[in-house]
Structure formats: structure tokens, C-alpha cells
Scaffold this motif. Structure first.
Motif, short mmCIF file in Angstrom:
data_model
loop_
_atom_site.label_atom_id
_atom_site.label_comp_id
_atom_site.label_asym_id
_atom_site.label_seq_id
_atom_site.Cartn_x
_atom_site.Cartn_y
_atom_site.Cartn_z
N THR A 10 -69.74 -117.37 -19.55
CA THR A 10 -69.24 -116.33 -19.07
C THR A 10 -67.73 -116.32 -18.94
O THR A 10 -66.91 -115.38 -18.79
CB THR A 10 -69.46 -115.91 -17.47
N GLY A 11 -66.84 -117.61 -19.40
CA GLY A 11 -65.63 -117.60 -19.37
C GLY A 11 -65.00 -118.29 -18.35
O GLY A 11 -63.77 -118.87 -18.21
N LYS A 12 -65.84 -118.14 -17.23
CA LYS A 12 -65.29 -118.86 -15.97
C LYS A 12 -65.59 -120.35 -15.90
O LYS A 12 -64.74 -121.14 -15.16
CB LYS A 12 -66.12 -118.63 -14.92
N GLU A 13 -66.24 -120.86 -16.59
CA GLU A 13 -66.77 -122.36 -16.97
C GLU A 13 -65.67 -123.09 -16.95
O GLU A 13 -65.34 -124.18 -16.27
CB GLU A 13 -67.91 -122.90 -17.72
N GLN A 245 -71.51 -119.88 -14.02
CA GLN A 245 -72.64 -118.90 -14.63
C GLN A 245 -73.54 -118.25 -13.08
O GLN A 245 -73.75 -117.28 -13.21
CB GLN A 245 -73.92 -119.87 -15.21
N LEU A 246 -73.52 -119.12 -12.25
CA LEU A 246 -74.38 -118.67 -11.13
C LEU A 246 -73.54 -117.40 -10.22
O LEU A 246 -74.18 -116.49 -10.01
CB LEU A 246 -74.46 -119.76 -9.92
N GLU A 247 -71.98 -117.67 -10.50
CA GLU A 247 -71.57 -116.32 -9.77
C GLU A 247 -71.68 -115.05 -10.78
O GLU A 247 -71.34 -113.98 -10.28
CB GLU A 247 -70.02 -116.76 -9.61
N GLU A 248 -72.05 -115.16 -12.05
CA GLU A 248 -71.97 -114.05 -12.90
C GLU A 248 -73.71 -113.56 -12.90
O GLU A 248 -73.99 -112.93 -13.76
CB GLU A 248 -71.63 -114.31 -14.22
#
Ligand SMILES: Cc1ncc(COP(=O)(O)O)c(C=O)c1O
Length: 395
Positions: A10-13, A245-248
């Protein structure tokens, strides 16, 4: 080339991993592990979620928590991954393989009761493709015969049965975050401890058989070896990745749904012509669109289609090789009966590429590839559709 799977990030990781780096706390059960636990608990309604290194690790913990003894029997489908059985075999348990339903490919609940014997300890529903097993009936049978339920929801994160999250209905449930799943961290998993009576020991088994959790909470004065156990806690770096990932989850899910629905719509004519069968989702189940499969009339047709797709650069794969027919399964299964539905469906099934970034061109290429591959089979094969499949609900 159209690959079968391509992990989506997602990019957030990386931001969360950087934060974990900055925090300077890298071992497990730090801030990120806790955030993942809280996130999963809120989303699934489970009493307590505990991250593990893999779904396999969560299954091994489940076998220990159930206190499986040599000779104890566990009812499970043969149409599953080796870890479902291995976890219990490691403790001396014996898998009793039961056939699956023709429509959902899930454990056939109508065959469970006849497989129950004096040694039976647990039922092990596997939610294939993120579609729920018939849990109401499975729970009724478990209560009637005093058995425990462990849901193998490796493929079932963010999927529901009659509004209840897969993995939250048995005493225990297990999830996978392996890179082939919808929400990933490379290798990872979780144990849902739905029965709070099992929680204290779950902490101990997960933390190398020690009472460290009680010690950290000030409940005991010394940190000691108190039980069997192993190292099942993932590091903060893995948990940080997973939180990204979970947040997305909703965004990932809706993209997968669009790809699934495209295949479903585009392949309708082939099903109507009797050349294939598409997946089935009962009305009371909400799937996470984990995978899309096609069933052909015979193994020969399936293999021929797979061969044509491979030549066209499209990677489509078969799925589980039935455990009762595998070298290990033949040795350890106690009831080596034929399982006709499992044997037939496993040989006729092909999984299509389905990953977050499957482009529209790739999706069209897959559909076109199947149509071309089936050209020679028009009027020559017919795939039967079970009566229970009501196509009015396609999600
Ligand atoms: C039904 C089932 N159970 C267990 C597993 C094992 O999961 P993991 O790779 O996270 O150990 C898988 C993996 O695909 C699976 O499909």
C-alpha cells in the motif's frame, strides 16, 4: 506474462517500519503488534487476536491449546493445505478426512456426524476461498457431541457468515497474512482466541512456554518456564508492515471485488453453455474475494486449458492436492475412504490470476485465453451445476 499473484504494497508499510525503527523496539508485542491486535479485534469481534509468524504457527498453537493427545481424532476436509493436518499430527492427532460440498467446496456438514467416534476431539472447518462453511450446523454438532471447533480461516480474513467474521465463531480461529493472501506481511498469521478460558495459556504457549506476559503485567514476581510452547510472536517490523495493510483493507477488498466480478460476468456465457462452472457464494455469506476458480468438465479439459493459458503467458494454477491422496495423508489418515467430491473437484479446478494490480488488459487477456482454449470443446463437454447453487446472488 500474466502472473498468478503479485503482492500488493500500500505504501504505508515503509512509514510504519521507519516508525518502528525510530521507536527502537524491534522484538514482538510492542506498539505495532498491539495496534494490529486491536484492529483485528475491532474488525472481527474476536475476544482476543494474537499475531503469529504464520497461519501454520496459529494452527500449531491451536493444537496445543486443545491439548491434543496421541490418538485424538480431528475432523477436517482433505481439500485443504498440509498445515491444517500437520499441526495436529505434530501432537499425535489423527486427521479424519471428510468430503466437501459440491457448491462451495467447503466441509460437507451433512457428513460430519457419521465421522464422529469416541476418539473425536475437534472439528476443523476450512473456509475455502473466503466463503464460510455452514457454521450453524457445525456448531450444533460440536455442542451435541462435546467437541471443540477450530476454524481454519487462512483465506477468510474480512469475510463473514451470517454477519459473523470467519475465524470468530469456533473456540479458536486462524488467519494467514502470507503474501498470496489478500492482506499480507510476507509471512504472518493470527490466532483468534474466541473462548476467553483459553487466553491465559495462549499467551504462555506463544511466548516460549513462559509466564512473561503475567510478569510484564505485574501478576507474578518472576519470569519463568511454566509450560510447553514455542516462539510464535512476530517482530515489530512485521507487525508494522501488516498494520499498513490492515488499515487499507476496504480499498484492497473493493479492488479485488471488481476483478472477481469482471471474471464472473465475462465467463457467464461459458457457464450457460455448460463448459465451465464459476464459484458460488451462498446468500448468507460475504466473501473477501480471495480467489476466483473455474471448474471444467474433466481433468483432461482442465489440463488442456491450463496448457493453452501457459502458452499464452498466463499463469493459472490448480489448487489443493487432496491430503488423503498425498504420500503423507495416505500414511496418517485413519479413514482412507474415497472422497468422491473432493477427488473430482480438485482435479477439475483452475485458479485464475487475481491480485490487486491485475490490469484491465490482463483481466481481458485471461478471459480471452479461456475462451480460446475452450474452442475445441464446444458441444463436447457439460459441467453439472448442483441444485443448491442459486445464481441470483453474485455479490
Ligand atoms: C487453508 C489453509 N490453511 C493454512 C495455510 C497456511 O498458511 P501460512 O502460509 O500462513 O502458514 C494455508 C495457506 O495457504 C491455507 O490455505
Amino acid at each position: 506474462m500474466i502472473p498468478f499473484n503479485k503482492p500488493y504494497m500500500t505504501g504505508k508499510e515503509l512509514f510504519y517500519i521507519a516508525e518502528a525503527h525510530f521507536n527502537g523496539m524491534l522484538a514482538g508485542d510492542g506498539a505495532f503488534t498491539k495496534r494490529c491486535h486491536e484492529w483485528l479485534e475491532a474488525y472481527t469481534g474476536t475476544n482476543k487476536a494474537l499475531l503469529t509468524h504464520s497461519c501454520t504457527a496459529a494452527l500449531e498453537m491451536a493444537a496445543m491449546l486443545l491439548d491434543i493427545q496421541p490418538g485424538d481424532e480431528i475432523i477436517m476436509p482433505s481439500y485443504t493445505f498440509a498445515s491444517t493436518a500437520n499441526a495436529f499430527i505434530l501432537r499425535g492427532g489423527v486427521p479424519i478426512f471428510v468430503d466437501i460440498r459440491e457448491d462451495t467446496l467447503n466441509l460437507d456438514e451433512t457428513l460430519i456426524e457419521e465421522a464422529i467416534g469416541p476418539q473425536t476431539r475437534a472439528i476443523f472447518p476450512v473456509h475455502y476461498a473466503g466463503v464460510g462453511c455452514e457454521m450453524d450446523e457445525i456448531i450444533r454438532l460440536a455442542k451435541k457431541h462435546d467437541l471443540l471447533i477450530v476454524e481454519d480461516a487462512a483465506q477468510g480474513v474480512n469475510a463473514y457468515y451470517r454477519g459473523r467474521a470467519l475465524g470468530s465463531m469456533g473456540q479458536l480461529g486462524t488467519y494467514s497474512f502470507h503474501e498470496t493472501k489478500n492482506y499480507i506481511c510476507g509471512e504472518g498469521g493470527a490466532l483468534c482466541v474466541n473462548d476467553s478460558a483459553l487466553l491465559g495459556r495462549a499467551h504462555i504457549l506463544r511466548d516460549k512456554g513462559t509466564n512473561r506476559q503475567d510478569f510484564l503485567r505485574g501478576r507474578v514476581s518472576k519470569y519463568e518456564w511454566v509450560d510447553i510452547g514455542s516462539s510464535y510472536i512476530p517482530s515489530e517490523l512485521v507487525s508494522a508492515f501488516l498494520l499498513g495493510q490492515l488499515e487499507e483493507m476496504d480499498r484492497i477488498s473493493s479492488k479485488r471485488r471488481a476483478i472477481y466480478q469482471y471474471y464472473f460476468a465475462q465467463l457467464e456465457n461459458l457457464e450457460e453453455s455448460g463448459l465451465i462452472r464459476r464459484p458460488f457464494i451462498p446468500e448468507h455469506c460475504t466473501t473477501n474475494f480471495h480467489l476466483f476458480y473455474v471448474l471444467f468438465e474433466s481433468e483432461a479439459v482442465r489440463d488442456s486449458v491450463r496448457g493453452s493459458l501457459t502458452q499464452a503467458g498466463i499463469h493459472a494454477i490448480s489448487h489443493f492436492e487432496p491430503l488423503h491422496e498425498s504420500p503423507m495423508g495416505r500414511d496418517v489418515g485413519s479413514n482412507n475412504q474415497p472422497l468422491p467430491v473432493t477427488e473430482s473437484l480438485a482435479r477439475r479446478l483452475l485458479r485464475l490470476p487475481l491480485f490487486f494490480n491485475t490490469s484491465e488488459e490482463q483481466q481481458a487477456g485471461v478471459v480471452d485465453g479461456i475462451n480460446r482454449a475452450l474452442k475445441g470443446f464446444w458441444n463436447r463437454s457439460t459441467v453439472s451445476i448442483p441444485n443448491s447453487m442459486d445464481r441470483s446472488n453474485t455479490q
